[in-house]
Enzyme design. Sequence first.
Site, short mmCIF file in Angstrom:
data_model
loop_
_atom_site.label_atom_id
_atom_site.label_comp_id
_atom_site.label_asym_id
_atom_site.label_seq_id
_atom_site.Cartn_x
_atom_site.Cartn_y
_atom_site.Cartn_z
N ASP A 26 -2.47 -2.03 9.81
CA ASP A 26 -2.54 -2.04 8.35
C ASP A 26 -3.00 -3.38 7.78
O ASP A 26 -3.16 -3.52 6.57
CB ASP A 26 -1.15 -1.74 7.75
CG ASP A 26 -0.70 -0.32 8.01
OD1 ASP A 26 -1.56 0.55 8.24
OD2 ASP A 26 0.53 -0.09 7.96
N LYS A 70 0.83 -1.21 0.00
CA LYS A 70 0.00 0.00 0.00
C LYS A 70 0.86 1.25 0.00
O LYS A 70 2.01 1.25 0.46
CB LYS A 70 -0.96 0.02 1.19
CG LYS A 70 -0.33 0.00 2.60
CD LYS A 70 0.13 1.34 3.13
CE LYS A 70 0.79 1.23 4.50
NZ LYS A 70 1.54 2.43 4.89
#
Length: 305
Positions: free
Chosen positions: A141, A13
Amino acid sequence: MQPKSVTVRVPAKINLQLGVGPLRPDGYHELVTVFHAVNICDDVIAEATASGAGISLEMVGEASVAADATNLAWRAAQLLADATGVDPDVHLQIHKRIPVAGGMAGGSADAAATLVACDALWRLSTERAELARLAATLGSDVPFALHGGTAIGTGRGEQLTDVLARGTLHWVLAIADEGLSTPAVYAECDRLRAQERVAEPVVSESLMQGLRSGDAQAVGRALANDLQSAALSLRPELGQVLQAGDDLGALGGIVSGSGPTLAFIVADEERALDLAVGLMSTGLVRSVKRAHGPVPGARVVNERW
Ligand code: C5P
């Protein structure tokens, strides 16, 4: 009947926006972040082993990450087994392409992939919402690595809402040789802001508009990361690379998450190649990768029976 092995692919990401609020009593920061999954992916292969063999882990071609019970992927397999009451018998192989400690959530990605791979290997069919709940206990995350796409993260970053985003965004990533510790970057952020009153972050409306209309230029202008000053304070040389990206025509450049990876947005693949070559020729960067997003979260790409 159980498959012999399951392969799960999981993306890295970038945070298009990382708004960091005040430090909470639990040691985390309240975040408003916009996650964006890009096609730099790790593969996690979960292989069936003899009953009672337990968990084993192999980091293929990556010696810098501990392949033991401290590894987030190992912990993910154990957590899923504990939550569902099965014996945690699996051999995990992690094929790494996401930079280690690079601010791209590579360790979290491997944990998310392991949840999906073990769920398939052990024929559990766990609800996606339950996997997301387990993911959040592993790290802030991890839920996004399951989810993929482009999404707003709030809370610690684990509460996700999809963002309407049109088209594909093209990126050039400048990868540093040595990673940065996420807690160290957050601590530096706290130190730099010690005299300030830290406001609760809000989602950037200009970023949302840029994403909605698929306007890379607008997205480039709206990129914002509250951890950037902290990462630059710990790694001042990153400032020169950001400047070089700007000089070479990037539409925007940002520290990815807690760094030290830098993400530059460009209009298309051709500009990505130009920028990648340009950044390498400055001599400031040892390695670059081209990428695009959004891409899906952790998903099974192969099953062997
Ligand atoms: O959740 P995770 O284990 O990935 O977080 C790693 C570290 O990053 C935490 O220990 C904390 O220092 C920092 N962090 C934070 N606020 C967040 C997410 C992470 O301070 N919202």
